[in-house]
Design a protein around this motif. Structure first.
Motif, PDB file in Angstrom:
ATOM      1  N   ALA A   1      -5.437 -10.952  20.513  1.00 13.88           N
ATOM      2  CA  ALA A   1      -3.982 -10.771  19.543  1.00 13.88           C
ATOM      3  C   ALA A   1      -3.354 -11.436  19.187  1.00 13.88           C
ATOM      4  O   ALA A   1      -2.686 -11.844  18.424  1.00 13.88           O
ATOM      5  CB  ALA A   1      -4.234  -9.284  19.429  1.00 13.88           C
ATOM      6  N   ALA A   2      -3.256 -12.544  20.544  1.00  9.67           N
ATOM      7  CA  ALA A   2      -2.117 -13.301  20.394  1.00  9.67           C
ATOM      8  C   ALA A   2      -2.359 -14.356  19.584  1.00  9.67           C
ATOM      9  O   ALA A   2      -1.702 -15.106  18.892  1.00  9.67           O
ATOM     10  CB  ALA A   2      -1.925 -13.430  22.255  1.00  9.67           C
ATOM     11  N   VAL A   3      -3.492 -14.525  20.018  1.00  9.14           N
ATOM     12  CA  VAL A   3      -4.444 -16.161  19.053  1.00  9.14           C
ATOM     13  C   VAL A   3      -4.173 -15.510  16.979  1.00  9.14           C
ATOM     14  O   VAL A   3      -4.100 -16.461  16.523  1.00  9.14           O
ATOM     15  CB  VAL A   3      -5.807 -16.046  19.511  1.00  9.14           C
ATOM     16  N   ASP A   4      -4.040 -14.597  17.477  1.00  4.07           N
ATOM     17  CA  ASP A   4      -4.545 -13.870  15.455  1.00  4.07           C
ATOM     18  C   ASP A   4      -2.851 -14.333  15.283  1.00  4.07           C
ATOM     19  O   ASP A   4      -2.620 -14.960  14.252  1.00  4.07           O
ATOM     20  CB  ASP A   4      -4.112 -12.597  15.753  1.00  4.07           C
TER      21      ASP A   4
ATOM     22  N   MET B   1     -12.299 -24.631  19.531  1.00  4.49           N
ATOM     23  CA  MET B   1     -13.628 -25.287  19.028  1.00  4.49           C
ATOM     24  C   MET B   1     -14.069 -24.117  18.723  1.00  4.49           C
ATOM     25  O   MET B   1     -15.082 -24.124  18.017  1.00  4.49           O
ATOM     26  CB  MET B   1     -14.062 -25.613  20.140  1.00  4.49           C
ATOM     27  N   THR B   2     -13.763 -22.382  18.355  1.00  3.91           N
ATOM     28  CA  THR B   2     -14.239 -21.999  17.542  1.00  3.91           C
ATOM     29  C   THR B   2     -13.670 -21.270  15.916  1.00  3.91           C
ATOM     30  O   THR B   2     -12.391 -21.251  16.013  1.00  3.91           O
ATOM     31  CB  THR B   2     -13.904 -20.500  19.054  1.00  3.91           C
ATOM     32  N   PRO B   3     -14.173 -20.893  15.354  1.00  2.48           N
ATOM     33  CA  PRO B   3     -14.517 -20.152  14.385  1.00  2.48           C
ATOM     34  C   PRO B   3     -13.403 -18.902  13.866  1.00  2.48           C
ATOM     35  O   PRO B   3     -13.396 -18.348  15.395  1.00  2.48           O
ATOM     36  CB  PRO B   3     -15.250 -19.812  13.752  1.00  2.48           C
ATOM     37  N   ASP B   4     -12.613 -18.525  12.821  1.00  2.00           N
ATOM     38  CA  ASP B   4     -11.712 -17.281  13.319  1.00  2.00           C
ATOM     39  C   ASP B   4     -12.628 -16.426  13.411  1.00  2.00           C
ATOM     40  O   ASP B   4     -12.122 -15.535  14.514  1.00  2.00           O
ATOM     41  CB  ASP B   4     -10.781 -17.478  11.754  1.00  2.00           C
ATOM     42  N   ASN B   5     -13.365 -16.069  13.220  1.00  2.00           N
ATOM     43  CA  ASN B   5     -13.773 -14.500  13.245  1.00  2.00           C
ATOM     44  C   ASN B   5     -14.691 -14.766  14.580  1.00  2.00           C
ATOM     45  O   ASN B   5     -15.732 -13.472  15.101  1.00  2.00           O
ATOM     46  CB  ASN B   5     -14.945 -14.491  12.404  1.00  2.00           C
ATOM     47  N   ARG B   6     -14.776 -15.766  15.230  1.00  2.00           N
ATOM     48  CA  ARG B   6     -15.549 -15.569  16.427  1.00  2.00           C
ATOM     49  C   ARG B   6     -14.640 -15.059  17.949  1.00  2.00           C
ATOM     50  O   ARG B   6     -15.348 -15.961  18.821  1.00  2.00           O
ATOM     51  CB  ARG B   6     -16.175 -16.706  16.974  1.00  2.00           C
ATOM     52  N   ARG B   7     -13.154 -15.246  16.983  1.00  3.17           N
ATOM     53  CA  ARG B   7     -12.534 -15.288  18.313  1.00  3.17           C
ATOM     54  C   ARG B   7     -12.304 -15.186  19.893  1.00  3.17           C
ATOM     55  O   ARG B   7     -12.355 -15.257  20.747  1.00  3.17           O
ATOM     56  CB  ARG B   7     -10.386 -15.321  17.736  1.00  3.17           C
ATOM     57  N   GLY B   8     -12.894 -14.042  18.775  1.00  3.84           N
ATOM     58  CA  GLY B   8     -12.755 -12.461  19.954  1.00  3.84           C
ATOM     59  C   GLY B   8     -14.152 -12.712  21.374  1.00  3.84           C
ATOM     60  O   GLY B   8     -13.646 -12.718  22.065  1.00  3.84           O
TER      61      GLY B   8
END
Length: 387
Positions: free
Chosen positions: A109-112, A313-320
């Motif tokens: 949630a913070a990264v978002d 290094m991570t795509p947005d949809n794989r942040r979780g």
């Protein structure tokens, strides 16, 4: 609001970290069982994170955040209900499941809400809630453990957890559009695929090694103070918190401007020196303060730097998934450390235990340097082929 709510989550949880091992020791637990306090918790956290990482690919953030913090409060309340070591360890495992859920969701949630161009700085500020909670709360926990009952300690922790629920329920969350558009039936769950994000595995691997080294302190620092007659062991946490708070924003800005690798090597080196300084502490408050300062600058900046490195290094949809992998790396490192050093603690003095565990920081340093050289070599080869 998210930062403050997360601070109360970590305050509620972290004040129990240094006090549960001596408490279970008072129940008659062996050295191995003391180590299992950390290990079983970490196993629970690691087991739950792939499931929540998968859910974060298609679910809104708010209900997941609230479920996590409510679960943490409920398991905290039941700790005093058992004076049987085995039951207590079972509670600890369930607590790990809830912790894995909550930390993964809150971090995602913070990264978002952080712009990608300021990821290091933004997560550095968010990480202050983690660091301050991790450092101030153990001081409070140690103080309460020494001057009052374990039940009163749990009541204080529960009040902090209840405040966290209220604050996090009021947050306006920003679920990414790609997540909103994704439906569960469009995805296929893979436990391994939701446990490991291949694009950012290396900083998570470094995290395992550094937290394995640090885990001996998490598990044994209060017992270390008792064995050496150190009345002011809380000063380690206090100065750790002060220096981490001061250095964290600077480290985050450095990450955005210069990248992670040099910063990671610097932080590992400072933490290594801090562990050796702590291992020589007896009744001299200056050594405790000095080691706390070094840990605040080193380890206090190292963990958020590794998290920012992982997420960058991570795509947005794989942040979780990436966040889950990162926090699982922390729990796996600390959990394995509790088990290994719990066994070793039966044969060596705890100061020596700290010195032994510090060499895993050196191992992380060497691995990071070697990987950096491999990447330079690959870049040169790629440039040569293009030429």
């Amino acid at each position: 609001m998210l930062m403050v709510g997360n601070l109360f989550v970590f305050m509620s949880f972290q004040m129990l970290i240094p006090t549960l091992p001596p408490y279970i020791k008072s129940l008659g637990a062996s050295g191995l069982e003391i180590g299992l306090v950390t290990t079983l918790f970490s196993i629970g956290a690691v087991l739950s994170r792939p499931f929540i990482g998968f859910m974060l690919e298609y679910k809104d953030r708010k209900p997941l955040v609230v479920i996590g913090v409510v679960s943490l409060l409920l398991i905290t309340v039941v700790y005093p209900l058992s004076s049987i070591v085995v039951i207590f360890l079972l509670f600890r495992f369930v607590h790990g499941l809830a912790w894995g859920w909550s930390t993964t969701v809150n971090g995602t949630a913070a990264v978002d809400v952080v712009p990608k161009s300021r990821l290091g700085e933004g997560m550095g500020y968010y990480g202050l809630s983690i660091t301050i909670g991790m450092i101030i709360a153990p001081s409070l926990g140690i103080y309460l453990f020494q001057v009052t009952t374990f039940t009163n300690l749990i009541i204080t922790s529960s009040v902090l957890g209840a405040i966290a629920i209220i604050l996090l329920a009021l947050v306006r969350y920003q679920t990414p559009e790609i997540v909103k558009e994704t439906k569960k039936e469009d995805l296929k769950f893979s436990y391994v695929g939701s446990l490991i994000e291949k694009s950012s595995w290396f900083p998570a691997f470094i995290t395992i090694m550094v937290t394995f080294g640090y885990g001996s302190i998490v598990t044994f620092i209060v017992i270390f103070g008792e064995e050496r007659g150190i009345q002011h062991i809380f000063l380690f946490y206090l100065f750790n918190a002060i220096m981490a708070s001061l250095s964290r924003p600077v480290a985050g800005k450095w990450f955005d401007d210069h990248g992670p690798k040099g910063l990671v090597l610097f932080c590992i080196s400072i933490t290594f020196v801090g562990m050796w300084a702590l291992s020589f502490a007896h009744s001299d408050a200056l050594i405790i303060v000095f080691s706390g300062i070094l840990f605040g600058v080193g380890f206090g900046s190292l963990i958020p730097t590794l998290q920012s490195w992982t997420l960058s290094m991570t795509p947005d949809n794989r942040r979780g998934v990436a966040n889950g992998m990162f926090f699982s790396s922390i729990d796996l490192g600390i959990g394995l450390s509790g088990l290994v050093f719990g066994v070793l603690a039966q044969f060596v003095e705890i100061g020596i235990l700290f010195q032994i565990s510090s060499f895993f920081l050196l191992l992380a340093f060497v691995v990071a340097v070697m990987e950096g050289r491999k990447q330079q070599k690959r870049r040169r080869l790629g440039q040569a082929r293009q030429a």
